[in-house]
Design a protein around this motif. Structure first.
Motif, PDB file in Angstrom:
ATOM      1  N   ARG A   1       8.829   4.415 -18.804  1.00  0.00           N
ATOM      2  CA  ARG A   1       8.620   5.746 -18.254  1.00  0.00           C
ATOM      3  C   ARG A   1       8.288   6.739 -19.376  1.00  0.00           C
ATOM      4  O   ARG A   1       7.449   7.602 -19.232  1.00  0.00           O
ATOM      5  N   ASN A   2       8.960   6.579 -20.517  1.00  0.00           N
ATOM      6  CA  ASN A   2       8.722   7.517 -21.606  1.00  0.00           C
ATOM      7  C   ASN A   2       7.347   7.334 -22.228  1.00  0.00           C
ATOM      8  O   ASN A   2       6.710   8.294 -22.620  1.00  0.00           O
ATOM      9  N   ASP A   3       6.909   6.066 -22.309  1.00  0.00           N
ATOM     10  CA  ASP A   3       5.598   5.802 -22.886  1.00  0.00           C
ATOM     11  C   ASP A   3       4.485   6.302 -21.986  1.00  0.00           C
ATOM     12  O   ASP A   3       3.421   6.692 -22.456  1.00  0.00           O
ATOM     13  N   ALA A   4       4.712   6.224 -20.710  1.00  0.00           N
ATOM     14  CA  ALA A   4       3.659   6.579 -19.748  1.00  0.00           C
ATOM     15  C   ALA A   4       4.271   7.445 -18.647  1.00  0.00           C
ATOM     16  O   ALA A   4       4.416   7.024 -17.505  1.00  0.00           O
ATOM     17  N   PRO A   5       4.631   8.691 -19.007  1.00  0.00           N
ATOM     18  CA  PRO A   5       5.394   9.505 -18.037  1.00  0.00           C
ATOM     19  C   PRO A   5       4.611   9.857 -16.774  1.00  0.00           C
ATOM     20  O   PRO A   5       5.214  10.217 -15.775  1.00  0.00           O
ATOM     21  N   LEU A   6       3.272   9.752 -16.825  1.00  0.00           N
ATOM     22  CA  LEU A   6       2.492  10.083 -15.627  1.00  0.00           C
ATOM     23  C   LEU A   6       1.797   8.852 -15.048  1.00  0.00           C
ATOM     24  O   LEU A   6       0.800   8.970 -14.341  1.00  0.00           O
TER      25      LEU A   6
ATOM     26  N   VAL B   1      -8.199  15.979 -21.788  1.00  0.00           N
ATOM     27  CA  VAL B   1      -8.408  14.644 -21.193  1.00  0.00           C
ATOM     28  C   VAL B   1      -7.739  13.575 -22.054  1.00  0.00           C
ATOM     29  O   VAL B   1      -7.021  12.699 -21.543  1.00  0.00           O
ATOM     30  N   ARG B   2      -7.931  13.664 -23.373  1.00  0.00           N
ATOM     31  CA  ARG B   2      -7.344  12.651 -24.264  1.00  0.00           C
ATOM     32  C   ARG B   2      -5.818  12.644 -24.138  1.00  0.00           C
ATOM     33  O   ARG B   2      -5.194  11.584 -24.056  1.00  0.00           O
ATOM     34  N   ALA B   3      -5.230  13.826 -24.077  1.00  0.00           N
ATOM     35  CA  ALA B   3      -3.758  13.916 -24.003  1.00  0.00           C
ATOM     36  C   ALA B   3      -3.248  13.316 -22.688  1.00  0.00           C
ATOM     37  O   ALA B   3      -2.244  12.586 -22.678  1.00  0.00           O
ATOM     38  N   PHE B   4      -3.933  13.587 -21.570  1.00  0.00           N
ATOM     39  CA  PHE B   4      -3.444  13.050 -20.287  1.00  0.00           C
ATOM     40  C   PHE B   4      -3.683  11.547 -20.183  1.00  0.00           C
ATOM     41  O   PHE B   4      -2.887  10.838 -19.568  1.00  0.00           O
ATOM     42  N   LEU B   5      -4.744  11.045 -20.805  1.00  0.00           N
ATOM     43  CA  LEU B   5      -4.947   9.586 -20.784  1.00  0.00           C
ATOM     44  C   LEU B   5      -3.770   8.888 -21.468  1.00  0.00           C
ATOM     45  O   LEU B   5      -3.343   7.813 -21.045  1.00  0.00           O
ATOM     46  N   ARG B   6      -3.221   9.527 -22.509  1.00  0.00           N
ATOM     47  CA  ARG B   6      -2.073   8.925 -23.215  1.00  0.00           C
ATOM     48  C   ARG B   6      -0.820   8.874 -22.361  1.00  0.00           C
ATOM     49  O   ARG B   6       0.103   8.135 -22.654  1.00  0.00           O
ATOM     50  N   THR B   7      -0.744   9.696 -21.305  1.00  0.00           N
ATOM     51  CA  THR B   7       0.462   9.701 -20.466  1.00  0.00           C
ATOM     52  C   THR B   7       0.452   8.589 -19.431  1.00  0.00           C
ATOM     53  O   THR B   7       1.402   8.445 -18.666  1.00  0.00           O
ATOM     54  N   GLY B   8      -0.675   7.846 -19.353  1.00  0.00           N
ATOM     55  CA  GLY B   8      -0.759   6.773 -18.359  1.00  0.00           C
ATOM     56  C   GLY B   8      -1.322   7.231 -17.024  1.00  0.00           C
ATOM     57  O   GLY B   8      -1.453   6.431 -16.100  1.00  0.00           O
ATOM     58  N   ALA B   9      -1.653   8.544 -16.925  1.00  0.00           N
ATOM     59  CA  ALA B   9      -2.204   9.059 -15.659  1.00  0.00           C
ATOM     60  C   ALA B   9      -3.632   8.559 -15.455  1.00  0.00           C
ATOM     61  O   ALA B   9      -4.319   8.226 -16.421  1.00  0.00           O
TER      62      ALA B   9
ATOM     63  N   ASP C   1      16.977   0.088 -21.898  1.00  0.00           N
ATOM     64  CA  ASP C   1      16.507   0.007 -20.522  1.00  0.00           C
ATOM     65  C   ASP C   1      14.977  -0.016 -20.523  1.00  0.00           C
ATOM     66  O   ASP C   1      14.326   0.979 -20.826  1.00  0.00           O
ATOM     67  N   ALA C   2      14.437  -1.188 -20.186  1.00  0.00           N
ATOM     68  CA  ALA C   2      12.979  -1.360 -20.257  1.00  0.00           C
ATOM     69  C   ALA C   2      12.264  -0.373 -19.336  1.00  0.00           C
ATOM     70  O   ALA C   2      11.203   0.135 -19.643  1.00  0.00           O
ATOM     71  N   ARG C   3      12.895  -0.084 -18.166  1.00  0.00           N
ATOM     72  CA  ARG C   3      12.216   0.818 -17.225  1.00  0.00           C
ATOM     73  C   ARG C   3      12.099   2.210 -17.830  1.00  0.00           C
ATOM     74  O   ARG C   3      11.096   2.878 -17.716  1.00  0.00           O
ATOM     75  N   ASN C   4      13.203   2.667 -18.511  1.00  0.00           N
ATOM     76  CA  ASN C   4      13.144   3.991 -19.127  1.00  0.00           C
ATOM     77  C   ASN C   4      12.098   4.043 -20.229  1.00  0.00           C
ATOM     78  O   ASN C   4      11.392   5.019 -20.380  1.00  0.00           O
ATOM     79  N   ASP C   5      12.028   2.926 -21.023  1.00  0.00           N
ATOM     80  CA  ASP C   5      11.038   2.903 -22.107  1.00  0.00           C
ATOM     81  C   ASP C   5       9.639   3.053 -21.542  1.00  0.00           C
ATOM     82  O   ASP C   5       8.833   3.837 -22.016  1.00  0.00           O
TER      83      ASP C   5
END
Ligand code: NAP
Length: 255
Positions: A14-19, A38-46, A8-12
């Motif tokens: 979401r997992n890569d960028a949960p925020l 900051v570095r950790a939250f940038l990785r979440t897509g926020a 499921d592309a949408r789930n993928d």
């Protein structure tokens, strides 16, 4: 023959960028520990908003986290040391981004060298009053503006619970901030998630070497992201003194 189920592309995504689509504010993001957060939250897509009093430190942060034009790091040259400044900042971020989801204050640093009776009014002003006022100003401005599904994760150190010789006002500041977090939890009664991380010594850009059992600033960021993503973590003080404690807490939080 059965057809394999396609991922499921949408789930993928979401997992890569949960925020993805969320706005995270990191007051103190320019600091040694803040950098890892900051570095950790940038990785979440926020979108990660870092306010700071000093433009050079904000520029240095962008270099440290490898931010490029188009990244979601938003540097704001703005203070939050008074009630008015913090309120103005929160209103501006809410107006610019339309929402405030999570706030991770990592405000103030270490200081030592004097007994309580040697501590002068300047030390008291700088290492107790100003840092404690900033924490309180940020909390009272941002907590009421948090998205209902949002969270507030305050960063504190062991000195808040244990007195360290010749660093008494740092312990007093930390204790005040921890009690503020507990008082917020009491006032909110579950209407927003408010937690704190209680850290031991951290390996960071100013102190790259130390006991290998200590967490790095990036690992503090990993823990802050885990707490932010876990709706069940509420009104907790999470002790993170060693990597072993971090691993145990991450397993519990992510379960
Ligand atoms: N470093 C460690 O080993 C360690 C260990 C345990 C806990 N902690 C906790 O982690 C948090 C951050 O520590 P740190 O080592 O990252 O400190 P730091 O490098 O000195 O950074 C402090 C940050 O707080 C901001 N700040 C805002 N108002 C401030 C004020 N009145 N006085 C001082 N700083 C102010 C600074 O922003 P500007 O850019 O505007 O100056 C800066 O971003 C603190 O809560 C500390 O207790 C750190």
């Amino acid at each position: 023959m059965s057809t394999p189920i396609a991922p499921d592309a949408r789930n993928d995504a979401r997992n890569d960028a949960p925020l993805d689509g969320k706005v995270v504010v990191v007051p103190g993001g320019t600091g040694n520990v803040g950098e890892g957060i900051v570095r950790a939250f940038l990785r979440t897509g926020a979108t990660v908003v870092v306010p700071g009093r000093n433009r050079e430190r904000l520029d240095e942060l962008a270099e440290l986290v490898g931010s490029r034009p188009g990244d979601r790091l938003v540097r704001l040259h703005a203070g939050y040391g008074t009630f008015d400044e913090a309120t103005e900042l929160a209103e501006r971020i809410a107006a610019d981004h339309g929402r405030i989801d999570h706030v991770v204050p990592s405000i103030g640093g270490w200081w030592m060298g004097k007994t309580l009776w040697q501590t002068d009014e300047n030390d008291w002003q700088k290492h107790f009053l100003e840092t404690t006022t900033s924490h309180f100003a940020v909390a009272r401005a941002f907590v009421p503006r948090l998205d209902p599904a949002g969270s507030y994760t305050l960063i504190a150190g062991f000195a808040a619970r244990e007195p360290y010789q010749r660093a008494g006002i740092i312990s007093m500041h930390g204790a005040a901030v921890l009690m503020m977090r507990e008082a917020l939890s009491a006032d909110l009664r579950g209407r927003r998630r408010v937690n704190n991380l209680l850290l031991g010594p951290i390996l960071n850009r100013s102190r790259p070497n130390g006991d290998p059992s200590w967490l790095t600033a990036d690992q503090v960021g990993e823990a802050a992201v885990a707490v932010t993503l876990a709706p069940s973590v509420q009104d907790e003080s999470i002790r993170l003194g060693t990597v072993e404690e971090l691993d145990r807490e991450l397993a519990r939080i992510r379960a």
